[in-house]
Design a protein around this motif. Structure first.
Motif, PDB file in Angstrom:
ATOM      1  N   ASP A  91       2.395  -2.864   4.309  1.00  0.00           N
ATOM      2  CA  ASP A  91       2.779  -1.876   3.296  1.00  0.00           C
ATOM      3  C   ASP A  91       1.794  -0.710   3.263  1.00  0.00           C
ATOM      4  OD1 ASP A  91       5.044  -3.264   2.536  1.00  0.00           O
ATOM      5  OD2 ASP A  91       4.064  -4.271   0.849  1.00  0.00           O
ATOM      6  N   VAL A  92       0.508  -1.025   3.285  1.00  0.00           N
ATOM      7  CA  VAL A  92      -0.518   0.025   3.271  1.00  0.00           C
ATOM      8  C   VAL A  92      -0.425   0.860   4.545  1.00  0.00           C
ATOM      9  CG1 VAL A  92      -3.011   0.443   3.366  1.00  0.00           C
ATOM     10  CG2 VAL A  92      -2.090  -1.200   1.728  1.00  0.00           C
TER      11      VAL A  92
ATOM     12  N   PHE B 216       2.164   1.395   6.492  1.00  0.00           N
ATOM     13  CA  PHE B 216       3.352   2.251   6.509  1.00  0.00           C
ATOM     14  C   PHE B 216       3.265   3.379   5.483  1.00  0.00           C
ATOM     15  CE2 PHE B 216       5.761  -1.314   8.612  1.00  0.00           C
ATOM     16  CZ  PHE B 216       6.061  -0.598   9.757  1.00  0.00           C
ATOM     17  N   SER B 217       2.609   3.129   4.370  1.00  0.00           N
ATOM     18  CA  SER B 217       2.554   4.173   3.338  1.00  0.00           C
ATOM     19  C   SER B 217       1.528   5.254   3.648  1.00  0.00           C
ATOM     20  CB  SER B 217       2.283   3.559   1.969  1.00  0.00           C
ATOM     21  OG  SER B 217       0.996   2.987   1.938  1.00  0.00           O
ATOM     22  N   SER B 218       0.437   4.883   4.315  1.00  0.00           N
ATOM     23  CA  SER B 218      -0.601   5.889   4.580  1.00  0.00           C
ATOM     24  C   SER B 218      -1.282   5.612   5.924  1.00  0.00           C
ATOM     25  CB  SER B 218      -1.623   5.883   3.441  1.00  0.00           C
ATOM     26  OG  SER B 218      -2.181   4.591   3.292  1.00  0.00           O
TER      27      SER B 218
ATOM     28  N   LYS C  49       2.735   6.430  12.836  1.00  0.00           N
ATOM     29  CA  LYS C  49       3.570   5.619  11.958  1.00  0.00           C
ATOM     30  C   LYS C  49       4.861   5.206  12.666  1.00  0.00           C
ATOM     31  CE  LYS C  49       5.464   5.780   7.277  1.00  0.00           C
ATOM     32  NZ  LYS C  49       5.567   6.595   6.079  1.00  0.00           N
TER      33      LYS C  49
END
Length: 152
Positions: A47-48, A50-52, A80
């Protein structure tokens, strides 16, 4: 389904692959099922990432690479979109390729489910799983049934 039982502990992606083939599984279902397959910590790392992706600290990059190495990934994601492709490959390998023999055996056994019982497409599998999600309304109706039984 003749017995009235369905193995809901199987993930949605695997169930769709059994009933309609691997090609019927959407990327979204594959990712969501994979996030339930891995540990909470690994899901958080993804999650981290993919988000940043470009703002990851050295420790976060190391955690990501350790996780990917656990799935035998030898390349370092540079972007990404590259990470997305790498994770998609891992998802496919872990949820479709590794259990292929079991998938094929179940597909043979469950082939009649696509002819009856409301499973005409992968969307029907999605609807089936969505009906199983607990909601406040469903929980409240269960409580009402219990209360009515106890009052008698």
């Amino acid at each position: 389904m003749d017995t009235g039982f369905f193995p809901v502990r199987l993930c949605k992606a695997f169930t769709s692959a059994v009933l309609f083939g691997v090609d019927s599984v959407t990327t979204e279902d594959l990712f969501n099922s994979f996030k339930r397959y891995i540990s909470v910590q690994e899901a958080d790392i993804l999650d981290v990432a993919f988000s940043s992706f470009h703002e990851l600290s050295t420790d976060q990059r190391d955690d990501l690479m350790d996780m990917l190495e656990g799935f035998e990934v030898r390349s370092v994601p540079k972007s990404k979109s590259h990470l997305n492709e790498v994770v998609k490959g891992i998802c496919h390998k872990e949820l479709n390729q590794k259990p292929k023999y079991i998938l094929d055996c179940l597909a043979y056994t469950c082939k009649d489910l696509t002819k009856k019982d409301g499973f005409k497409s992968a969307k029907d599998v999605e609807k089936f799983f969505d009906k199983l999600k607990p909601t406040p309304k469903k929980l409240f109706s269960c409580c009402n049934v219990v209360l009515k039984i106890n009052m008698k």
